[in-house]
Scaffold this motif. Structure first.
Motif, PDB file in Angstrom:
ATOM      1  N   TYR A 138       4.022  -3.161  -9.343  1.00  0.00           N
ATOM      2  CA  TYR A 138       5.076  -2.151  -9.270  1.00  0.00           C
ATOM      3  C   TYR A 138       6.021  -2.270 -10.460  1.00  0.00           C
ATOM      4  CZ  TYR A 138       7.999  -5.985  -7.553  1.00  0.00           C
ATOM      5  OH  TYR A 138       8.685  -7.169  -7.441  1.00  0.00           O
ATOM      6  N   ASN A 139       6.770  -1.199 -10.733  1.00  0.00           N
ATOM      7  CA  ASN A 139       7.752  -1.190 -11.813  1.00  0.00           C
ATOM      8  C   ASN A 139       9.165  -1.442 -11.305  1.00  0.00           C
ATOM      9  OD1 ASN A 139       6.218  -0.652 -14.186  1.00  0.00           O
ATOM     10  ND2 ASN A 139       5.940   1.430 -13.488  1.00  0.00           N
ATOM     11  N   THR A 140       9.533  -0.757 -10.226  1.00  0.00           N
ATOM     12  CA  THR A 140      10.911  -0.841  -9.729  1.00  0.00           C
ATOM     13  C   THR A 140      10.937  -1.377  -8.301  1.00  0.00           C
ATOM     14  OG1 THR A 140      10.910   1.384  -8.783  1.00  0.00           O
ATOM     15  CG2 THR A 140      11.541   1.191 -11.116  1.00  0.00           C
ATOM     16  N   ASP A 141      12.100  -1.873  -7.905  1.00  0.00           N
ATOM     17  CA  ASP A 141      12.262  -2.366  -6.543  1.00  0.00           C
ATOM     18  C   ASP A 141      12.074  -1.242  -5.523  1.00  0.00           C
ATOM     19  OD1 ASP A 141      12.721  -4.888  -7.532  1.00  0.00           O
ATOM     20  OD2 ASP A 141      14.907  -4.735  -7.388  1.00  0.00           O
ATOM     21  N   GLU A 142      12.420  -0.015  -5.912  1.00  0.00           N
ATOM     22  CA  GLU A 142      12.242   1.134  -5.023  1.00  0.00           C
ATOM     23  C   GLU A 142      10.754   1.390  -4.765  1.00  0.00           C
ATOM     24  OE1 GLU A 142      14.264   1.299  -7.807  1.00  0.00           O
ATOM     25  OE2 GLU A 142      16.142   1.107  -6.687  1.00  0.00           O
ATOM     26  N   GLU A 143       9.927   1.228  -5.793  1.00  0.00           N
ATOM     27  CA  GLU A 143       8.476   1.386  -5.601  1.00  0.00           C
ATOM     28  C   GLU A 143       7.953   0.348  -4.617  1.00  0.00           C
ATOM     29  OE1 GLU A 143       6.805   3.209  -9.782  1.00  0.00           O
ATOM     30  OE2 GLU A 143       6.833   1.046  -9.539  1.00  0.00           O
ATOM     31  N   LEU A 144       8.364  -0.894  -4.789  1.00  0.00           N
ATOM     32  CA  LEU A 144       7.930  -1.951  -3.876  1.00  0.00           C
ATOM     33  C   LEU A 144       8.399  -1.654  -2.459  1.00  0.00           C
ATOM     34  CD1 LEU A 144       6.584  -4.629  -3.257  1.00  0.00           C
ATOM     35  CD2 LEU A 144       8.728  -5.769  -3.921  1.00  0.00           C
ATOM     36  N   ALA A 145       9.639  -1.231  -2.302  1.00  0.00           N
ATOM     37  CA  ALA A 145      10.177  -0.915  -0.975  1.00  0.00           C
ATOM     38  C   ALA A 145       9.350   0.190  -0.306  1.00  0.00           C
ATOM     39  CB  ALA A 145      11.636  -0.506  -1.077  1.00  0.00           C
ATOM     40  N   GLY A 146       8.915   1.177  -1.075  1.00  0.00           N
ATOM     41  CA  GLY A 146       8.089   2.246  -0.535  1.00  0.00           C
ATOM     42  C   GLY A 146       6.743   1.741  -0.045  1.00  0.00           C
ATOM     43  N   VAL A 147       6.121   0.866  -0.819  1.00  0.00           N
ATOM     44  CA  VAL A 147       4.827   0.303  -0.425  1.00  0.00           C
ATOM     45  C   VAL A 147       5.001  -0.555   0.829  1.00  0.00           C
ATOM     46  CG1 VAL A 147       2.969  -1.261  -1.117  1.00  0.00           C
ATOM     47  CG2 VAL A 147       3.883   0.379  -2.755  1.00  0.00           C
ATOM     48  N   ILE A 148       6.037  -1.376   0.854  1.00  0.00           N
ATOM     49  CA  ILE A 148       6.302  -2.222   2.021  1.00  0.00           C
ATOM     50  C   ILE A 148       6.515  -1.353   3.261  1.00  0.00           C
ATOM     51  CG2 ILE A 148       7.919  -3.889   3.029  1.00  0.00           C
ATOM     52  CD1 ILE A 148       6.140  -5.040   0.769  1.00  0.00           C
ATOM     53  N   ARG A 149       7.246  -0.283   3.108  1.00  0.00           N
ATOM     54  CA  ARG A 149       7.506   0.631   4.232  1.00  0.00           C
ATOM     55  C   ARG A 149       6.189   1.241   4.743  1.00  0.00           C
ATOM     56  NH1 ARG A 149      11.661   2.579   2.130  1.00  0.00           N
ATOM     57  NH2 ARG A 149      10.688   4.193   0.893  1.00  0.00           N
ATOM     58  N   LEU A 150       5.309   1.654   3.832  1.00  0.00           N
ATOM     59  CA  LEU A 150       4.033   2.240   4.238  1.00  0.00           C
ATOM     60  C   LEU A 150       3.114   1.235   4.929  1.00  0.00           C
ATOM     61  CD1 LEU A 150       3.210   4.413   1.102  1.00  0.00           C
ATOM     62  CD2 LEU A 150       3.769   5.245   3.389  1.00  0.00           C
ATOM     63  N   LEU A 151       3.139  -0.001   4.460  1.00  0.00           N
ATOM     64  CA  LEU A 151       2.246  -1.021   5.014  1.00  0.00           C
ATOM     65  C   LEU A 151       2.828  -1.752   6.227  1.00  0.00           C
ATOM     66  CD1 LEU A 151       0.894  -2.652   1.732  1.00  0.00           C
ATOM     67  CD2 LEU A 151      -0.295  -1.068   3.247  1.00  0.00           C
ATOM     68  N   SER A 152       4.089  -1.540   6.523  1.00  0.00           N
ATOM     69  CA  SER A 152       4.768  -2.319   7.567  1.00  0.00           C
ATOM     70  C   SER A 152       4.067  -2.334   8.929  1.00  0.00           C
ATOM     71  CB  SER A 152       6.224  -1.886   7.705  1.00  0.00           C
ATOM     72  OG  SER A 152       6.311  -0.562   8.154  1.00  0.00           O
ATOM     73  N   PRO A 153       3.397  -1.257   9.369  1.00  0.00           N
ATOM     74  CA  PRO A 153       2.734  -1.334  10.678  1.00  0.00           C
ATOM     75  C   PRO A 153       1.615  -2.383  10.755  1.00  0.00           C
ATOM     76  CG  PRO A 153       2.983   0.952  10.012  1.00  0.00           C
ATOM     77  CD  PRO A 153       3.361   0.103   8.830  1.00  0.00           C
ATOM     78  N   VAL A 154       1.010  -2.712   9.618  1.00  0.00           N
ATOM     79  CA  VAL A 154      -0.085  -3.684   9.615  1.00  0.00           C
ATOM     80  C   VAL A 154       0.252  -4.953   8.839  1.00  0.00           C
ATOM     81  CG1 VAL A 154      -1.907  -1.969   9.943  1.00  0.00           C
ATOM     82  CG2 VAL A 154      -1.174  -2.564   7.639  1.00  0.00           C
ATOM     83  N   MET A 155       1.457  -5.040   8.311  1.00  0.00           N
ATOM     84  CA  MET A 155       1.830  -6.168   7.467  1.00  0.00           C
ATOM     85  C   MET A 155       2.235  -7.378   8.293  1.00  0.00           C
ATOM     86  SD  MET A 155       4.402  -6.381   4.258  1.00  0.00           S
ATOM     87  CE  MET A 155       3.589  -4.992   3.554  1.00  0.00           C
ATOM     88  N   LYS A 156       1.702  -8.513   7.894  1.00  0.00           N
ATOM     89  CA  LYS A 156       2.042  -9.782   8.519  1.00  0.00           C
ATOM     90  C   LYS A 156       3.178 -10.449   7.738  1.00  0.00           C
ATOM     91  CE  LYS A 156      -0.544 -13.579  10.494  1.00  0.00           C
ATOM     92  NZ  LYS A 156      -1.873 -14.164  10.611  1.00  0.00           N
ATOM     93  N   SER A 157       3.073 -10.468   6.396  1.00  0.00           N
ATOM     94  CA  SER A 157       4.112 -11.047   5.539  1.00  0.00           C
ATOM     95  C   SER A 157       3.909 -10.545   4.117  1.00  0.00           C
ATOM     96  CB  SER A 157       4.058 -12.577   5.573  1.00  0.00           C
ATOM     97  OG  SER A 157       2.864 -13.038   4.976  1.00  0.00           O
ATOM     98  N   TRP A 158       4.924 -10.764   3.281  1.00  0.00           N
ATOM     99  CA  TRP A 158       4.822 -10.411   1.866  1.00  0.00           C
ATOM    100  C   TRP A 158       5.769 -11.291   1.065  1.00  0.00           C
ATOM    101  CZ3 TRP A 158       8.979  -8.371  -0.901  1.00  0.00           C
ATOM    102  CH2 TRP A 158      10.062  -7.943  -0.153  1.00  0.00           C
TER     103      TRP A 158
END
Length: 53
Positions: A8-28
């Motif tokens: 990712y380039n920006t923290d906002e991009e990372l936050a968007g990916v984390i938000r999309l993956l959150s239903p299946v995410m265990k940790s990051w």
């Protein structure tokens, strides 16, 4: 468990990916390695057969 690398380039991009993956995410975590064009983070995802905590 599934492990993925997120570039990712920006923290906002990372936050968007984390938000999309959150239903299946265990940790990051964000990589401390500063080499390369993009920032990197790593995520662990649950498989459908794994139970949520």
């Amino acid at each position: 468990m599934i492990k993925i690398k997120i570039s990712y380039n920006t923290d906002e991009e990372l936050a968007g990916v984390i938000r999309l993956l959150s239903p299946v995410m265990k940790s990051w975590r964000v990589s401390r390695n500063k080499e390369g064009r993009y920032k990197k983070a790593y995520a662990e995802l649950r498989r459908d057969t794994e139970k949520t905590e």
